[in-house]
Motif scaffolding. Structure first.
Motif, PDB file in Angstrom:
ATOM      1  N   TYR A  52     -12.998  13.378  13.351  1.00  0.00           N
ATOM      2  CA  TYR A  52     -11.653  12.772  13.224  1.00  0.00           C
ATOM      3  C   TYR A  52     -10.631  13.291  14.233  1.00  0.00           C
ATOM      4  N   PRO A  53     -10.534  14.605  14.452  1.00  0.00           N
ATOM      5  CA  PRO A  53      -9.619  15.044  15.527  1.00  0.00           C
ATOM      6  C   PRO A  53     -10.002  14.423  16.860  1.00  0.00           C
ATOM      7  N   ILE A  56      -8.738  10.659  16.853  1.00  0.00           N
ATOM      8  CA  ILE A  56      -7.292  10.422  17.010  1.00  0.00           C
ATOM      9  C   ILE A  56      -6.897  10.638  18.470  1.00  0.00           C
ATOM     10  N   ARG A  57      -7.533  11.643  19.090  1.00  0.00           N
ATOM     11  CA  ARG A  57      -7.206  11.942  20.475  1.00  0.00           C
ATOM     12  C   ARG A  57      -7.629  10.782  21.387  1.00  0.00           C
ATOM     13  N   GLN A  60      -5.253   7.985  20.937  1.00  0.00           N
ATOM     14  CA  GLN A  60      -3.971   8.222  21.609  1.00  0.00           C
ATOM     15  C   GLN A  60      -4.074   7.988  23.108  1.00  0.00           C
ATOM     16  N   TRP A  68      -7.857  -1.531  10.645  1.00  0.00           N
ATOM     17  CA  TRP A  68      -8.239  -1.288   9.251  1.00  0.00           C
ATOM     18  C   TRP A  68      -9.223  -2.345   8.801  1.00  0.00           C
ATOM     19  N   LYS A  76     -10.534   0.877   1.982  1.00  0.00           N
ATOM     20  CA  LYS A  76      -9.883   0.668   3.293  1.00  0.00           C
ATOM     21  C   LYS A  76     -10.325   1.791   4.208  1.00  0.00           C
ATOM     22  N   VAL A  77     -10.771   1.435   5.400  1.00  0.00           N
ATOM     23  CA  VAL A  77     -11.200   2.465   6.342  1.00  0.00           C
ATOM     24  C   VAL A  77     -10.967   1.951   7.766  1.00  0.00           C
ATOM     25  N   LYS A  78     -10.827   2.886   8.686  1.00  0.00           N
ATOM     26  CA  LYS A  78     -10.564   2.466  10.071  1.00  0.00           C
ATOM     27  C   LYS A  78     -11.862   2.168  10.793  1.00  0.00           C
TER      28      LYS A  78
ATOM     29  N   ALA B  12       3.655  11.023  17.587  1.00  0.00           N
ATOM     30  CA  ALA B  12       2.980  11.559  16.407  1.00  0.00           C
ATOM     31  C   ALA B  12       3.862  12.560  15.680  1.00  0.00           C
ATOM     32  N   LEU B  19       0.474   9.514   9.578  1.00  0.00           N
ATOM     33  CA  LEU B  19      -0.842   9.831  10.122  1.00  0.00           C
ATOM     34  C   LEU B  19      -1.644  10.658   9.125  1.00  0.00           C
ATOM     35  N   GLU B  22      -3.031   8.310   6.502  1.00  0.00           N
ATOM     36  CA  GLU B  22      -4.153   7.529   7.021  1.00  0.00           C
ATOM     37  C   GLU B  22      -5.414   8.379   7.089  1.00  0.00           C
ATOM     38  N   ALA B  25      -6.984   8.791   3.719  1.00  0.00           N
ATOM     39  CA  ALA B  25      -7.740   7.603   3.311  1.00  0.00           C
ATOM     40  C   ALA B  25      -9.093   7.579   3.991  1.00  0.00           C
ATOM     41  N   GLU B  26      -9.101   7.900   5.278  1.00  0.00           N
ATOM     42  CA  GLU B  26     -10.363   7.879   6.016  1.00  0.00           C
ATOM     43  C   GLU B  26     -11.342   8.897   5.452  1.00  0.00           C
ATOM     44  N   HIS B  66      -6.642  18.324  13.351  1.00  0.00           N
ATOM     45  CA  HIS B  66      -6.182  16.957  13.592  1.00  0.00           C
ATOM     46  C   HIS B  66      -4.711  16.974  13.994  1.00  0.00           C
ATOM     47  N   ARG B  70      -3.291  16.000  17.725  1.00  0.00           N
ATOM     48  CA  ARG B  70      -2.607  14.722  17.904  1.00  0.00           C
ATOM     49  C   ARG B  70      -1.166  14.912  18.343  1.00  0.00           C
TER      50      ARG B  70
END
Lengths: 112, 888
Positions: A52-53, A56-57, A60, A68, A76-78, B12, B19, B22, B25-26, B66, B70
């Motif tokens: 996940y980190p 997101i990077r 960005q 979604w 709900k998931v990305k 961010a 964020l 979200e 949720a993920e 995270h 970010r």
């Protein structure tokens, strides 16, 4: 990158994620992590959360895009997919990787 | 890192919460999917859940990473510290309000004076590269004193223009005064007559139209002028079609064409030889420029009538330029004796431009800075006390692993927040103060109209806040950081009393505050004494119930205007008397005359002549001002052009030139030995006409009907409040001549006050500043002594138990307070002896180290400060020994 992931070479995770998305098309985070595990067999000790980190990077930087969607468990998931810029970035990373590999390989093979 | 990534990371920062949601949720979806896969692989529900967790890894660590990846880490941490500080401060609103208000007072005072400095001193004149511009006034050779400013003959500066290497270019100018005749009335204007190259030398480019060219000054050229931006806006509505239009000017027969408009904010260059003119105002904005050329007439070229401005060549200093010009001028003087006796000085324009402003603004800025320091002292004390109350909290935090740096950061973030709030509020106060200054300080500070408040003031206020945060916050933060948690936690319960170290620090702060306050108080005291001395000074005349205005018959041809106007105004109901005067006291106006006095040696050359001010007046002027005739007679209305010239002199004149003989009947030549003489017909009492702080000097009065002046005042003694008569007088004058210019309507009292404006302004500000300083310091003394009483309760209880009376205890505390105050007062008096010198130029009949003032201020402060000690002392006497000792 924190210590517990030291076994994943620095910066490689980004490359793995990009490559996975290129091969498999749109995927959610869990599927990406699973795919990386499967492809690498047991060779890579990766905590799935580490994805996940990295995601997101990459998002960005504009290399991947997220939308979604609904997961197979009805949540709900990305879902992530590669962007045009991401494709270029992947090519560049692959090239860099290959060059570095070739260089190291030449050193290792060099006769004394 | 790409720009896109950087921007996304900054975004961010503000989208953090979303964020996080979200991500949550993920993560949840991820775990669910992992669990389902594990169950499908044959694990039990429980096992599957654990497997999914295990495969995922540490959720919190991941979230932390995270967040780190970010966004921008240091900002994120800073924001967190900031939020914590806001929350902590929110729990102590009393402390915050007092601290913020205190700092706001200090910062407001300093920022307000700064905005004056910024507008008046730091804003350069609108010329190109003004640092290289120099004024070239004259001085007498051989260090002899100069009786009055003397401009230069064109023959001299024209040669400098050609020869000087250190001065790149030179231009000459003169001051002029005239009236613009417009369809909707007559308006006086000050103008500069300039050589055509003037604009290129100072570096002014027109916003519209053109500069002057050499052909504008040829005798056959059509008359042209350039107008200033402000006149263009005020009178012509900023109309861009103004070029080519013609205007009428009172002393010219032909209309004059406008050929250009200059940029805004251009003010006069000094023309000191005309400083006595009633309409001369060097700080005014230039409305009109007219082209002028010295011509080629030999006699005209030798007349000293030009002021000179130059632009230094790159790399040259004013000193080098002065040396070179002096050399040329020396050669000129040897070649032609008419040029002898004067040598050029070269002065930076900026220096001259800022001299008056610096004289008043620098001391005031210093005073404001003292107020700020005092305020910082109070806030430092407040923060220290607050730190004491929170020792437990700090100790717990330290014990939980917050490092010293962390504690230091937390404490300093709080003081920074308080200071920034104080800075913002202070800047607001400064904005209001500047408005107030502009209302009360109009004549005290040159170019005050140009002062604006805006971003620079706000930024300055916030900058001061940073300094204040450092000054006030560093010590308390340091104390917090070096706290020993063991020591504190071992101690019993939350303590609000101070240890020796803190108490000593607080006392030092209070002594310093007292000293600074004393410096301010002495300054204010000296200025108050000055104003009292001036009010008591024998001016020789009175100023009440007199209306003044400048009255000019713009069309000079109207000979009878002045007499008819005077009769008309005299006849108005409510008017006791009216008179004309050229040279109303305290306006700086007079007519410097080279006079020859009977019995005095006739000077060999004009240069050696006695120069005395002439004032031209109509009968009744002396009576109106209360100047009594000592001998002889007043002027009569038939002392006119048909009668033999007469003069009245003041006592100083009579005493200086006729100490032993009769003054009446003696002869005085005003216009030269070959012109008719005046007979002295009266001696009038002395009046301080130039400056209320200066003894009367010899002066001569002439009859207005024999020495008419173009610009002059009408003085009207009214029965009621003078300004209430203004419109009646104005319309009476308009009826006599619709084109008469009636301007500068003021009461004589206002003229008097304007002449003292600098001192009044400095006094008001210093009194205000010292009051604020005093209040803050008294609060500080009260606080320190209260703390001292609280910390010594135990000691006091024992004293009471072994038989000390209430009176003894009161004395104990009061003498403690007195020691504190006396130390500060002694230091303050020493400081005052040093700092009061900067006020010297404002003082009148009081020395900067005036012992009565120092003593009075010290006693007064000690008295008031002891009052501040009273409450803590009372509290000390209320300590109940039994209760106190049982508690232990």
């Amino acid at each position: 990158m924190s210590r517990q992931h030291a076994d994943v070479p620095y910066g490689t995770l980004d490359l793995l994620v990009l490559k996975t998305l290129e091969t498999m098309g749109e995927m959610n985070g869990y599927r990406i992590a699973r795919r990386i595990e499967q492809v690498s067999g047991d060779a890579l000790k990766l905590s799935q959360g580490a994805i996940y980190p990295a995601l997101i990077r990459l998002e960005q930087e504009g290399w991947i895009r997220a939308r979604w969607g609904i997961s197979e468990t009805n949540r709900k998931v990305k879902f992530y997919s590669l962007t045009k810029a991401g494709r270029k970035q992947l090519e560049a990373e692959v090239r860099k990787w290959e060059q570095a590999n070739a260089l190291v390989a030449r050193f290792l093979e060099a006769a004394p | 890192m790409t720009w896109r990534g950087r921007i996304a990371r900054l975004l961010a920062l503000v989208r953090g919460r979303r964020l996080d949601r979200e991500l949550d949720a993920e993560v949840e979806a991820h775990l669910e999917m992992a669990e389902r896969d594990a169950r499908n692989a044959g694990l039990s529900a429980e096992e599957a859940r654990w497997a999914a967790r295990r495969r995922f890894g540490g959720i919190e660590q991941m979230k932390e990473e995270h967040r780190d990846r970010r966004s921008v880490r240091w900002i994120e941490t800073g924001l967190r510290e900031f939020r914590i500080a806001v929350r902590t401060l929110g729990r102590a609103p009393g402390f915050v309000i007092v601290a913020v208000l205190t700092l706001a007072l200090g910062i407001g005072a300093t920022a307000a004076v700064f905005s004056l400095i910024q507008g008046v001193l730091l804003t350069p004149p609108p010329y190109a590269d003004p640092a290289r511009l120099v004024l070239i006034p004259s001085a007498r050779t051989g260090g002899r004193p100069q009786e009055g400013p003397r401009p230069w003959p064109a023959a001299q500066w024209l040669e400098w223009q050609r020869e000087a290497k250190s001065v790149q270019s030179i231009a000459a100018y003169r001051w002029m005064f005239d009236f613009l005749i417009l369809p909707d009335g007559v308006e006086s204007f000050e103008a500069m007559a300039v050589a055509p190259e003037y604009f290129s030398v100072v570096g002014l480019e027109p916003v519209l139209g053109r500069k002057f060219v050499a052909s504008d000054t040829t005798p056959s050229a059509a008359p042209v002028l350039i107008i200033g931006y402000e006149l263009w806006q005020r009178r012509f509505g900023g109309n861009r079609n103004i070029l080519g239009q013609s205007v009428r000017v009172s002393r010219r027969n032909t209309p004059v064409e406008i050929v250009g408009v200059m940029p805004p904010g251009v003010r006069f260059l000094p023309a000191p030889n005309v400083a006595q003119e009633p309409n001369y105002d060097v700080n005014a904005l230039v409305d009109i420029w007219v082209p002028f050329s010295p011509g080629s007439d030999a006699a005209e070229l030798k007349r000293p009538r030009w002021h000179v401005v130059g632009r230094l060549a790159p790399g040259f200093t004013p000193g080098q330029a002065q040396a070179e010009l002096a050399l040329i001028a020396g050669r000129q003087a040897r070649a032609d004796p008419d040029f002898a006796g004067f040598t050029p000085r070269v002065e930076s324009l900026t220096f001259e431009y800022n001299r008056d402003g610096e004289r008043i603004l620098h001391p005031l800025f210093g005073a404001a800075a003292l107020v700020l320091l005092i305020a910082c002292g109070n806030v430092a004390a407040l923060l220290l006390l607050r730190g004491l109350g929170r020792r437990q909290e700090y100790a717990v935090r330290a014990a939980l692993g917050v490092g010293r740096a962390g504690l230091f950061r937390q404490a300093s973030t709080e003081s920074l927040l308080v200071a920034l709030a104080g800075g913002a509020l202070g800047a607001g106060l400064a904005f209001a103060a500047v408005r107030a200054f502009q209302l009360i300080g109009g004549h005290a500070i040159p170019r005050l109209d140009a002062v604006t408040t805006g971003w620079p003031v706000l930024l300055f206020g916030l900058g001061l806040a940073l300094i204040a945060a450092t000054l006030a916050g560093l010590l308390p933060a340091w104390r917090a950081a070096r706290l020993d948690p063991n020591e504190v936690l071992k101690g019993a319960g939350p303590k609000s009393t101070a240890g020796r170290g803190e108490r000593r620090l607080l006392r030092a702060v209070t002594v310093a505050q007292t000293a600074l306050t004393l410096v301010l108080l002495v300054g204010a005291g000296l200025l108050i004494r000055t104003m009292i001395n001036i009010a008591k000074a024998p001016s020789g005349y009175h100023t009440s119930r007199i209306l003044t205005m400048s009255v000019t018959a713009v069309q000079m041809s109207e000979a009878g205007f002045h007499r008819r106007a005077l009769e008309r105004v005299q006849a108005l109901p409510g008017v006791e008397r009216a008179a004309y005067a050229w040279g109303v006291p305290l306006t700086g106006n007079n007519w410097p005359m080279r006079v020859i006095i009977e019995g005095q040696p006739v000077p060999a050359s004009a240069k050696e002549a006695i120069e005395l001010p002439l004032r031209s007046i109509t009968p009744g002027y002396f009576g109106m001002l209360g100047l009594s005739l000592i001998e002889g007679r007043d002027f009569r209305s038939n002392d006119d052009e048909h009668a033999p010239p007469v003069a009245i002199v003041n006592q100083a004149f009579a005493g200086r030139y006729f100490p032993d003989t009769a003054t009446l009947g003696k002869k005085v030549w005003l216009l030269g030995p070959d012109k008719p003489y005046c007979t002295i017909v009266g001696v009038v009492a002395d009046g301080r006409t130039d400056d209320l702080t200066r003894q009367a000097a010899p002066e001569i009065y002439g009859s207005f009907w024999q020495y008419p002046a173009y610009s002059k005042h009408m003085l009207i003694r009214t029965r009621a409040e003078p300004l209430s008569m203004a419109s009646a007088v104005r319309s009476a004058l308009r009826e006599v001549n619709p084109n008469a210019a009636v301007e500068h309507i003021k009461t004589f009292d206002q003229i008097r006050n304007d002449s003292l404006a600098g001192r009044t302004f400095a006094m008001r500000l210093l009194v205000g500043f010292s009051m604020v300083g005093c209040l803050l310091t008294l609060v500080g003394i009260y606080g320190v002594l209260s703390l001292s009483v609280a910390s010594r309760r135990h000691e006091i209880a024992i004293r009471a138990a072994i038989g000390a009376e209430r009176r003894d205890i009161r004395t104990l505390i009061l003498s403690d307070g007195l020691r504190l105050i006396a130390g500060g007062v002694a230091a303050g008096l020493a400081g005052a002896l040093v700092f009061s010198r900067v006020l010297r130029s404002f003082l009148y009949e009081v020395e900067p180290n005036d012992p009565p003032t120092l003593l009075a201020v010290a006693m007064l402060f000690i008295g008031v400060a002891l009052l501040a000690c009273w409450a803590p002392a009372r509290r000390a006497t209320r300590v109940d020994p039994m209760k106190m000792l049982r508690c232990e």
